[in-house]
Design a protein around this motif. Sequence first.
Motif, PDB file in Angstrom:
ATOM      1  N   SER A  21      -7.120  -1.631  -1.641  1.00 34.51           N
ATOM      2  CA  SER A  21      -7.446  -2.664  -0.638  1.00 34.51           C
ATOM      3  C   SER A  21      -8.007  -2.034   0.631  1.00 34.51           C
ATOM      4  N   VAL A  22      -7.550  -0.838   0.979  1.00 38.09           N
ATOM      5  CA  VAL A  22      -8.069  -0.143   2.160  1.00 38.09           C
ATOM      6  C   VAL A  22      -9.501   0.319   1.894  1.00 38.09           C
ATOM      7  N   VAL A  23      -9.717   0.870   0.716  1.00 37.89           N
ATOM      8  CA  VAL A  23     -11.066   1.326   0.358  1.00 37.89           C
ATOM      9  C   VAL A  23     -12.033   0.150   0.384  1.00 37.89           C
ATOM     10  N   GLU A  24     -11.631  -0.972  -0.164  1.00 32.83           N
ATOM     11  CA  GLU A  24     -12.511  -2.152  -0.173  1.00 32.83           C
ATOM     12  C   GLU A  24     -12.813  -2.624   1.247  1.00 32.83           C
ATOM     13  N   ALA A  25     -11.800  -2.654   2.100  1.00 32.06           N
ATOM     14  CA  ALA A  25     -11.996  -3.138   3.468  1.00 32.06           C
ATOM     15  C   ALA A  25     -12.901  -2.205   4.279  1.00 32.06           C
ATOM     16  N   LEU A  26     -12.842  -0.917   3.980  1.00 30.37           N
ATOM     17  CA  LEU A  26     -13.605   0.063   4.760  1.00 30.37           C
ATOM     18  C   LEU A  26     -14.882   0.532   4.070  1.00 30.37           C
ATOM     19  N   ARG A  27     -15.156   0.027   2.896  1.00 28.83           N
ATOM     20  CA  ARG A  27     -16.269   0.511   2.071  1.00 28.83           C
ATOM     21  C   ARG A  27     -17.558   0.772   2.855  1.00 28.83           C
ATOM     22  N   PRO A  28     -18.038  -0.135   3.700  1.00 31.22           N
ATOM     23  CA  PRO A  28     -19.311   0.140   4.405  1.00 31.22           C
ATOM     24  C   PRO A  28     -19.221   1.304   5.394  1.00 31.22           C
ATOM     25  N   ARG A  29     -18.010   1.667   5.785  1.00 30.77           N
ATOM     26  CA  ARG A  29     -17.820   2.721   6.792  1.00 30.77           C
ATOM     27  C   ARG A  29     -17.406   4.059   6.181  1.00 30.77           C
ATOM     28  N   LEU A  30     -17.129   4.077   4.882  1.00 23.24           N
ATOM     29  CA  LEU A  30     -16.580   5.284   4.259  1.00 23.24           C
ATOM     30  C   LEU A  30     -17.624   6.376   4.068  1.00 23.24           C
ATOM     31  N   LEU A  31     -17.216   7.585   4.371  1.00 20.46           N
ATOM     32  CA  LEU A  31     -18.029   8.770   4.103  1.00 20.46           C
ATOM     33  C   LEU A  31     -17.482   9.536   2.913  1.00 20.46           C
ATOM     34  N   ALA A  32     -16.153   9.512   2.737  1.00 23.07           N
ATOM     35  CA  ALA A  32     -15.521  10.259   1.645  1.00 23.07           C
ATOM     36  C   ALA A  32     -14.136   9.686   1.365  1.00 23.07           C
ATOM     37  N   VAL A  33     -13.743   9.774   0.096  1.00 21.40           N
ATOM     38  CA  VAL A  33     -12.433   9.315  -0.355  1.00 21.40           C
ATOM     39  C   VAL A  33     -11.860  10.393  -1.258  1.00 21.40           C
ATOM     40  N   SER A  34     -10.650  10.829  -0.977  1.00 14.46           N
ATOM     41  CA  SER A  34     -10.028  11.878  -1.788  1.00 14.46           C
ATOM     42  C   SER A  34      -9.540  11.323  -3.121  1.00 14.46           C
ATOM     43  N   SER A  35      -9.111  12.237  -3.943  1.00 15.93           N
ATOM     44  CA  SER A  35      -8.389  11.857  -5.158  1.00 15.93           C
ATOM     45  C   SER A  35      -7.081  11.185  -4.743  1.00 15.93           C
ATOM     46  N   VAL A  36      -6.428  10.567  -5.703  1.00 25.64           N
ATOM     47  CA  VAL A  36      -5.117   9.963  -5.467  1.00 25.64           C
ATOM     48  C   VAL A  36      -4.065  10.991  -5.868  1.00 25.64           C
ATOM     49  N   TYR A  37      -3.086  11.162  -5.010  1.00 26.89           N
ATOM     50  CA  TYR A  37      -2.006  12.127  -5.236  1.00 26.89           C
ATOM     51  C   TYR A  37      -0.672  11.408  -5.317  1.00 26.89           C
ATOM     52  N   SER A  38       0.193  11.895  -6.185  1.00 29.25           N
ATOM     53  CA  SER A  38       1.571  11.444  -6.242  1.00 29.25           C
ATOM     54  C   SER A  38       2.382  12.429  -5.410  1.00 29.25           C
ATOM     55  N   THR A  39       3.200  11.905  -4.507  1.00 31.23           N
ATOM     56  CA  THR A  39       3.930  12.774  -3.597  1.00 31.23           C
ATOM     57  C   THR A  39       5.360  12.272  -3.405  1.00 31.23           C
ATOM     58  N   PRO A  40       6.285  13.203  -3.246  1.00 33.44           N
ATOM     59  CA  PRO A  40       7.651  12.777  -2.944  1.00 33.44           C
ATOM     60  C   PRO A  40       7.717  12.190  -1.539  1.00 33.44           C
ATOM     61  N   PRO A  41       8.706  11.342  -1.276  1.00 31.62           N
ATOM     62  CA  PRO A  41       8.827  10.770   0.063  1.00 31.62           C
ATOM     63  C   PRO A  41       9.094  11.862   1.094  1.00 31.62           C
ATOM     64  N   GLY A  43      10.646  12.649   5.007  1.00 29.66           N
ATOM     65  CA  GLY A  43      11.465  12.123   6.088  1.00 29.66           C
ATOM     66  C   GLY A  43      12.923  11.913   5.737  1.00 29.66           C
ATOM     67  N   GLY A  44      13.327  12.195   4.507  1.00 27.75           N
ATOM     68  CA  GLY A  44      14.742  12.168   4.171  1.00 27.75           C
ATOM     69  C   GLY A  44      15.332  10.835   3.760  1.00 27.75           C
ATOM     70  N   VAL A  45      14.535   9.778   3.658  1.00 25.44           N
ATOM     71  CA  VAL A  45      15.047   8.483   3.214  1.00 25.44           C
ATOM     72  C   VAL A  45      14.855   8.389   1.701  1.00 25.44           C
ATOM     73  N   PRO A  46      15.940   8.213   0.921  1.00 27.79           N
ATOM     74  CA  PRO A  46      15.795   8.129  -0.542  1.00 27.79           C
ATOM     75  C   PRO A  46      14.921   6.929  -0.940  1.00 27.79           C
ATOM     76  N   GLN A  47      13.923   7.195  -1.781  1.00 30.85           N
ATOM     77  CA  GLN A  47      12.991   6.163  -2.234  1.00 30.85           C
ATOM     78  C   GLN A  47      12.107   6.750  -3.324  1.00 30.85           C
ATOM     79  N   GLN A  48      11.305   5.905  -3.962  1.00 30.40           N
ATOM     80  CA  GLN A  48      10.428   6.392  -5.029  1.00 30.40           C
ATOM     81  C   GLN A  48       9.219   7.118  -4.453  1.00 30.40           C
ATOM     82  N   ASP A  49       8.529   7.861  -5.318  1.00 28.45           N
ATOM     83  CA  ASP A  49       7.362   8.631  -4.902  1.00 28.45           C
ATOM     84  C   ASP A  49       6.241   7.722  -4.401  1.00 28.45           C
ATOM     85  N   TYR A  50       5.393   8.314  -3.596  1.00 28.85           N
ATOM     86  CA  TYR A  50       4.232   7.632  -3.025  1.00 28.85           C
ATOM     87  C   TYR A  50       2.978   7.968  -3.813  1.00 28.85           C
ATOM     88  N   LEU A  51       2.000   7.099  -3.694  1.00 25.29           N
ATOM     89  CA  LEU A  51       0.613   7.443  -3.987  1.00 25.29           C
ATOM     90  C   LEU A  51      -0.035   7.616  -2.621  1.00 25.29           C
TER      91      LEU A  51
END
Length: 177
Positions: A21-41, A43-51
């Motif tokens: 949704s961010v890519v779509e909203a910014l599409r006309p302004r985008l110069l580059a978009v990275s790959s998608v990464y899976s990352t652990p949270p 800050g120390g708050v237990p939760q599922q991994d991020y994209l």
Amino acid sequence: MSRVVLSIGSNLGDRLAHLRSVVEALRPRLLAVSSVYSTPPWGGVPQQDYLNAVLVAEDPDLEPSDWLRLGQQLEQAAERVREVRWGARTLDVDVVWAGQRRRDGEMAVRSSDPTLTLPHPQAHNRAFVLVPWLELEPEAELEAAGARRPLRDWLAALDTGEVAGVRRTELTLGWLS
């Protein structure tokens, strides 16, 4: 203002759709978009991994505060709720770095405003920001902690376990599709 580096992340709901949704909203302004990464949270708050991903965008009519407002609007559209600092979220859009083009090159914007501190005060400590940003801009430098260093140097200073936790996925944000 003309150029920004944005870090986007999601670990609730349809994580990939939130990032797209961010890519779509910014599409006309985008110069580059990275790959998608899976990352652990972070800050120390237990939760599922991020994209996570990093975007480079440009718009001569927007100031850093405009980019912040736009990011917050996208977070609201994704129904982000701010309950716990560093807690789970549907969408997080951070302005990591902003630059202004000048005749003699590009100048990083510095701001100590508590609403928008630039460069982002924790970017140099976050592998989930540095790894995708380095993918897009291998020669980029970041000023933090009183020093200006290449992204690769900031990344090398992080705990190897944290860096190893940032895993490139096969997912795509559909920017060039």
